[in-house]
Design an enzyme around this catalytic site. Sequence first.
Site, PDB file in Angstrom:
ATOM      1  N   HIS A 155      15.624  49.893  39.284  1.00 34.31           N
ATOM      2  CA  HIS A 155      16.526  49.851  40.452  1.00 34.31           C
ATOM      3  C   HIS A 155      16.242  48.647  41.338  1.00 34.31           C
ATOM      4  O   HIS A 155      16.471  48.698  42.550  1.00 34.31           O
ATOM      5  CB  HIS A 155      16.402  51.122  41.308  1.00 34.31           C
ATOM      6  N   SER A 277      22.512  20.510  47.010  1.00 32.44           N
ATOM      7  CA  SER A 277      23.698  20.881  47.784  1.00 32.44           C
ATOM      8  C   SER A 277      24.272  19.625  48.415  1.00 32.44           C
ATOM      9  O   SER A 277      23.531  18.722  48.787  1.00 32.44           O
ATOM     10  CB  SER A 277      23.283  21.883  48.869  1.00 32.44           C
TER      11      SER A 277
END
Length: 445
Positions: A155, A277
């Site tokens: 999980h 970026s």
Amino acid sequence: MRLWDKGGATDADILAYTARDDHRLDQALLPYDILASKAHVRGLCRVGALEPVERDRIVEALDKLAADVDAGRFVIPDDCEDGHTAIEAVLVRELGDTGKRVHLGRSRNDQVLVATRLLLRDAVTDLADRCASGARAFVALAAAHEDTVLPGYTHLQRAVPQTLAHWALAFAEGFADAGRALLSARDLADKCPLGAAAGYGVNLPLDREGVAHELGFLQVDVNPLYSQTSRGHVEVLALTAVWSAMALARRLAWDLSLFSTSEFGFVTLPDAFTTGSSIMPNKRNPDVVELMRAACSVVQGALAELMSIVSLPSGYHRDLQLTKAPTLRALAEARATLSLVPKLAANLRFDEGRMAKAVTRDLLATDTAVELARAGLPFRDAYKRVAADLGSADEPAGGAALASVRARTSLGGSGNLGADRIEARVAELEEAVSRTARSAMSRGV
Ligand code: ARG
């Protein structure tokens, strides 16, 4: 240019609508179409439907065309309806009436089937080979990290300690299985459809077995109608195997994109696998693994497209032409993605300190419960006792983490990885790939 032109009126828009980008897609099939055309004319000659001198001239012209295709000197002209049309046009241009004889006893329907199967055989074997290389790279990674601990997650929550070797071998075993699935798909594509013609055979005693043998096929498709209706279906089986490899690459990409965040800080991706970026000077982005993750969707989408197209009654239908683009798109995507896996695995830099710190004392809870139960307490009571007194979720387990992973001694666990068994499966796959490649060559393909 159309093979079926009988002189009637044509409409350019309609022709463009039906031909679409076949001339571009068929370029990939062309070498295989030529190979199969050679086998076809040799077969025609064996049953007396073509003179040896005609066979030789056609084979010679096809060899020359194959060399031109290989060297990039021949590209299917835009005005050819498809690759089959282009081949016949070249033969007619070079040989006149002799060239026109090539299409005796075949249809474009079995012609495209055979070319596709030959291409699939090669492409899928190549992908199996790439899976083997990926698996090898993870075996090597595991060998260097048998004592490197990190949390195992369920999980996405820290669960129990594992080793990096344990994580890596999950991918090694996975890629070995994906490679086997690909070779099974190859076997299913390894049947020669030539002679099926338009789906109903022809009134000639074609040497179907001999042609199949010459092309290195394991078997011949027996029923022509089944053979025709397998178009797209064989592609679905192949892409299903491709999907299994790509789904594993997607999981790898997911793990790495998580593990490389500052929040985890477990791994630094190789420089070549990151980009910058345009606005944020501080960024190094994991674009490559993100694209590897999305690449599985390209294959999955192609598979959905194919499954939907093959929903047809018996016989050839032009719908089937649209199976080509998704098939080729998926194979190209898988090839590009799977070829990056070994390079990626070999150049990951793990932060062992960060990983060890994340193995906190609470992760030993399951071990403690098992130990108590082994000493005689019923497991459910042991579970409750440990739950009432959990170790700290902040404090690293330190040496106890290593003791925990070493105690996982049933086969496959971090303390008994079974790396030799997994490596043996990788070696088996490598051997099967090279046997496959060799057997194709030894039969003259
Ligand atoms: N380009 C066609 C295809 O890929 C070739 C077969 C055309 N056959 C026909 N009966 N119209 O399906």
